[in-house]
Design an enzyme around this catalytic site. Structure first.
Site, PDB file in Angstrom:
ATOM      1  N   LYS A 150       0.646  -1.210   0.106  1.00  0.00           N
ATOM      2  CA  LYS A 150      -0.450   0.144   0.150  1.00  0.00           C
ATOM      3  C   LYS A 150       0.728   1.263   0.498  1.00  0.00           C
ATOM      4  CE  LYS A 150      -1.757   1.525   4.065  1.00  0.00           C
ATOM      5  NZ  LYS A 150       0.104   2.373   5.156  1.00  0.00           N
ATOM      6  N   HIS A 180      -0.494  -5.766   5.209  1.00  0.00           N
ATOM      7  CA  HIS A 180       0.085  -6.767   6.312  1.00  0.00           C
ATOM      8  C   HIS A 180      -0.964  -7.020   7.320  1.00  0.00           C
ATOM      9  CE1 HIS A 180       1.521  -3.189   7.880  1.00  0.00           C
ATOM     10  NE2 HIS A 180       1.207  -4.093   8.833  1.00  0.00           N
ATOM     11  N   LYS A 184      -2.078 -10.965  10.355  1.00  0.00           N
ATOM     12  CA  LYS A 184      -1.483 -10.826  12.347  1.00  0.00           C
ATOM     13  C   LYS A 184      -2.376 -12.566  12.580  1.00  0.00           C
ATOM     14  CE  LYS A 184      -0.190  -6.191  12.579  1.00  0.00           C
ATOM     15  NZ  LYS A 184       0.881  -5.748  12.735  1.00  0.00           N
ATOM     16  N   GLU A 218      -0.823   3.708  18.036  1.00  0.00           N
ATOM     17  CA  GLU A 218       1.217   3.591  18.197  1.00  0.00           C
ATOM     18  C   GLU A 218       1.544   4.979  19.033  1.00  0.00           C
ATOM     19  OE1 GLU A 218       2.673   2.441  13.962  1.00  0.00           O
ATOM     20  OE2 GLU A 218       0.758   4.324  13.351  1.00  0.00           O
ATOM     21  N   ASP A 237      -3.101   6.676   5.735  1.00  0.00           N
ATOM     22  CA  ASP A 237      -2.410   5.675   5.771  1.00  0.00           C
ATOM     23  C   ASP A 237      -2.731   4.409   6.624  1.00  0.00           C
ATOM     24  OD1 ASP A 237       0.613   5.404   6.020  1.00  0.00           O
ATOM     25  OD2 ASP A 237       0.419   5.383   8.248  1.00  0.00           O
ATOM     26  N   HIS A 242      -6.112  -0.653   6.700  1.00  0.00           N
ATOM     27  CA  HIS A 242      -5.765  -1.824   7.755  1.00  0.00           C
ATOM     28  C   HIS A 242      -7.453  -1.497   8.532  1.00  0.00           C
ATOM     29  CE1 HIS A 242      -1.532  -1.719   6.720  1.00  0.00           C
ATOM     30  NE2 HIS A 242      -1.045  -0.585   7.458  1.00  0.00           N
ATOM     31  N   LYS A 342      -0.570   8.506  16.221  1.00  0.00           N
ATOM     32  CA  LYS A 342       0.923   7.977  15.958  1.00  0.00           C
ATOM     33  C   LYS A 342       0.822   8.873  17.582  1.00  0.00           C
ATOM     34  CE  LYS A 342       2.438   7.359  11.500  1.00  0.00           C
ATOM     35  NZ  LYS A 342       2.124   5.444  11.744  1.00  0.00           N
TER      36      LYS A 342
HETATM   37  C1  BG6 Z   1       1.935   1.002   7.990  1.00  0.00           C
HETATM   38  C2  BG6 Z   1       1.782   2.398   8.186  1.00  0.00           C
HETATM   39  O1  BG6 Z   1       0.961   0.290   6.870  1.00  0.00           O
HETATM   40  O2  BG6 Z   1       1.374   0.454   8.802  1.00  0.00           O
HETATM   41  C3  BG6 Z   1       2.134   3.122   8.548  1.00  0.00           C
HETATM   42  O3  BG6 Z   1       1.965   2.983   6.781  1.00  0.00           O
HETATM   43  C4  BG6 Z   1       1.856   2.361  10.801  1.00  0.00           C
HETATM   44  O4  BG6 Z   1       2.431   4.679   9.270  1.00  0.00           O
HETATM   45  C5  BG6 Z   1       2.468   0.365  10.366  1.00  0.00           C
HETATM   46  O5  BG6 Z   1       3.325   2.971  11.615  1.00  0.00           O
HETATM   47  C6  BG6 Z   1       1.820   0.104  11.673  1.00  0.00           C
HETATM   48  O6  BG6 Z   1       2.194  -1.115  11.199  1.00  0.00           O
HETATM   49  P1  BG6 Z   1       2.211  -2.354  12.761  1.00  0.00           P
HETATM   50  O7  BG6 Z   1       1.858  -3.769  12.046  1.00  0.00           O
HETATM   51  O8  BG6 Z   1       3.262  -1.751  13.770  1.00  0.00           O
HETATM   52  O9  BG6 Z   1       1.586  -1.771  13.421  1.00  0.00           O
END
Ligand code: BG6
Length: 491
Positions: A150, A180, A184, A218, A237, A242, A342
């Site tokens: 993405k 991704h 999980k 995050e 993003d 997600h 974030k």
């Molecule tokens: C990514 C985003 O797709 O996913 C990032 O672009 C983000 O900004 C990340 O930090 C988070 O992934 P995970 O697996 O660490 O939660």
């Protein structure tokens, strides 16, 4: 699902574009190495790293080695196993924009029966040019597969364009769009919970469920990605990909089978059912935030506008909270609250299914209050599923009720299992040609269409970002978003 079935050798190579980049280093090489250690790569499978910088094979391989040793899969590192892995690897420098710029790649690929997987771990602006260059270089055939990260586009129109260009080189059945989050372990468990057990399905609807919360919080800031992030923001993003994918898995109807078309047909129907958020509803249904200086994980953290590479002013959101409605028979009237940001207090990704309260409290006369049942599906930092139930505390004298968590997590049952990088599963699914957990073109376009409505609403109403200190739970307006409806975020 990861099994140890032998791989059918219908793929002979994986070409990784962006092979020296951050994602390749942290996730992709360590995942490929793990698959190799478990005997899941075909015997003569070739791994070709490409990027624009000139590098010799030996130097590139030592970078891969270093990447594995400092990754989440470092415990798997072993000199002999790595030496065998390294024999699969070569590096070629390519110039995608130049005519004939992929010729070194064509020369590096060994001839063979199986197809070649092209994995684009590059900036999204390169997806279309690389696909065209691959086709023009004669490197694409019916057995090829394309894997893309993405984001696909930055809105509906640009996503459609990228998809169209990809479509001139690869058939949709050859395209694997990665999210991704779908790799999980806890997401696999969510699917199993819903579709391998009969007890939840009668409760999985507006009659029994009060509301749903999906949080991806995050603690990290935007780090060194400021210019990219500032042009993107949390809605594009994280929510477009997600969070909406997680919402789809919670809200979808049972698919006709665990096959790519059946699963993705049901997911896209959820996206089509999302009630548009427009300029009339953005103020009540969305909250935008941006972090200011504060403390994160015990250390002083700069504000968004003081991060390296930041401009003096920006209205990009690093936090977003939404109230989402899914207009269909199953979910009418059930709010789905989504939030992501974030530099929040804790790193935590979770889905909360909040059931309705018991219809009548027979214990009210003895002063007991009943808490409604909650199903908590935790994705990060630990993976677990917990159902909270009321129970009677032991004792002879009086009725004393309390909440106890029924832990449905598999951690205990499968103790000792290595925690995998989600890319291991995704890569193995590509090798096995199973696209059930990849995002189909119509899903990407449907989610952008819905996201575009919010962005248009923000633009039309001039909705500004609300500040929140780094290390906090986000802007207070996000609390009001749920409290207005008598709900509160699960903390
Ligand atoms: C990514 C985003 O797709 O996913 C990032 O672009 C983000 O900004 C990340 O930090 C988070 O992934 P995970 O697996 O660490 O939660």
């Amino acid at each position: 699902m990861i099994t140890t079935e032998p791989i059918q050798p219908d793929c002979r190579a994986l070409v990784l574009f962006g092979a020296t980049g951050d994602l390749a280093r942290r996730m992709l090489w360590p995942s490929l190495y793990a698959l190799d250690c478990e005997g899941l790569l075909p015997g003569d499978f070739q791994l070709v790293g490409t990027a624009s910088s000139p590098l010799g094979d030996a130097e590139f391989i030592s970078r891969v080695q270093e990447a594995i040793r400092s990754s989440a899969n470092a415990e798997l590192y072993d000199e002999t196993r790595f030496a065998a892995f390294a024999r699969r690897i070569c590096y070629v420098s390519v110039k995608v924009a130049e005519p004939g710029g992929l010729a070194p790649l064509a020369r590096a690929l060994r001839a063979g029966e199986g197809g070649v997987i092209f994995y684009l771990s590059t900036g999204p602006q390169l997806f279309a040019p690389i696909c065209t260059a691959l086709r023009d270089a004669g490197l694409v055939d019916a057995k090829s597969r394309l894997v893309v990260e993405k984001p696909i586009g930055t809105d509906m129109a640009s996503a459609r364009l990228v998809n169209q260009v990809m479509g001139t080189s690869f058939a949709e059945s050859q395209v694997f769009r990665i999210d991704h989050y779908l790799g999980k372990e806890a997401v696999q468990n969510l699917l199993a919970l819903r579709f391998a057990n009969a007890i939840f399905e009668p409760l999985w609807n507006a009659t029994a469920i009060d509301h749903v919360q999906i949080t991806v919080a995050e603690t990290v800031g935007v780090g060194g990605r400021w210019p990219f992030y500032d042009a993107t923001g949390a809605l594009r993003d994280m929510v477009q990909s997600h969070l909406l994918q997680l919402l789809c898995l919670v809200a979808m109807e049972p698919p006709a089978g665990f096959t790519p078309s059946a699963v993705r047909n049901e997911k896209v129907k959820v996206l089509w059912s999302l009630r548009p958020i427009t300029h009339e509803t953005v103020a009540t249904h969305t909250v935008r935030g941006q972090y200011t200086a504060g403390f994160s994980e015990g250390a002083a953290a700069p504000g968004y506008l003081s991060e390296a590479g930041a401009a003096p002013a920006s209205d990009t959101e690093s936090f977003v909270a939404l109230k989402v409605e899914v207009d269909n028979w199953r979910w009418a009237g059930v709010p789905f609250y989504l939030r992501t940001g974030k530099r929040l207090q804790v790193r935590s990704s979770e889905i909360v299914i909040q059931f309705k309260p018991a219809p009548f409290n027979i214990y009210a006369s003895v002063g007991q209050v009943l808490a409604a049942n909650t199903l908590l599906i935790k994705l990060q930092p630990e993976e677990m599923i917990t159902l909270s139930l009321m129970h009677n505390k032991p004792g002879l004298n009086e009725v004393r009720l309390g909440e106890v968590p029924l832990n449905l997590s598999l951690n205990g049952a499968f103790a000792g299992n290595r925690r995998r990088i989600s890319y291991e599963r995704m890569l193995l699914d590509v090798l096995r040609n199973n696209s059930a957990l990849f995002v189909r073109r119509d899903e990407v376009e449907a989610s952008w269409q819905w996201i575009d409505g919010i962005i248009e609403g923000w633009r039309a109403t001039g909705q500004k970002v609300k500040p929140y200190p780094a290390g906090s739970a986000g802007p207070t307006a996000a609390i009001a978003l749920t409290e207005r409806h008598g709900h509160s975020w699960h903390e």
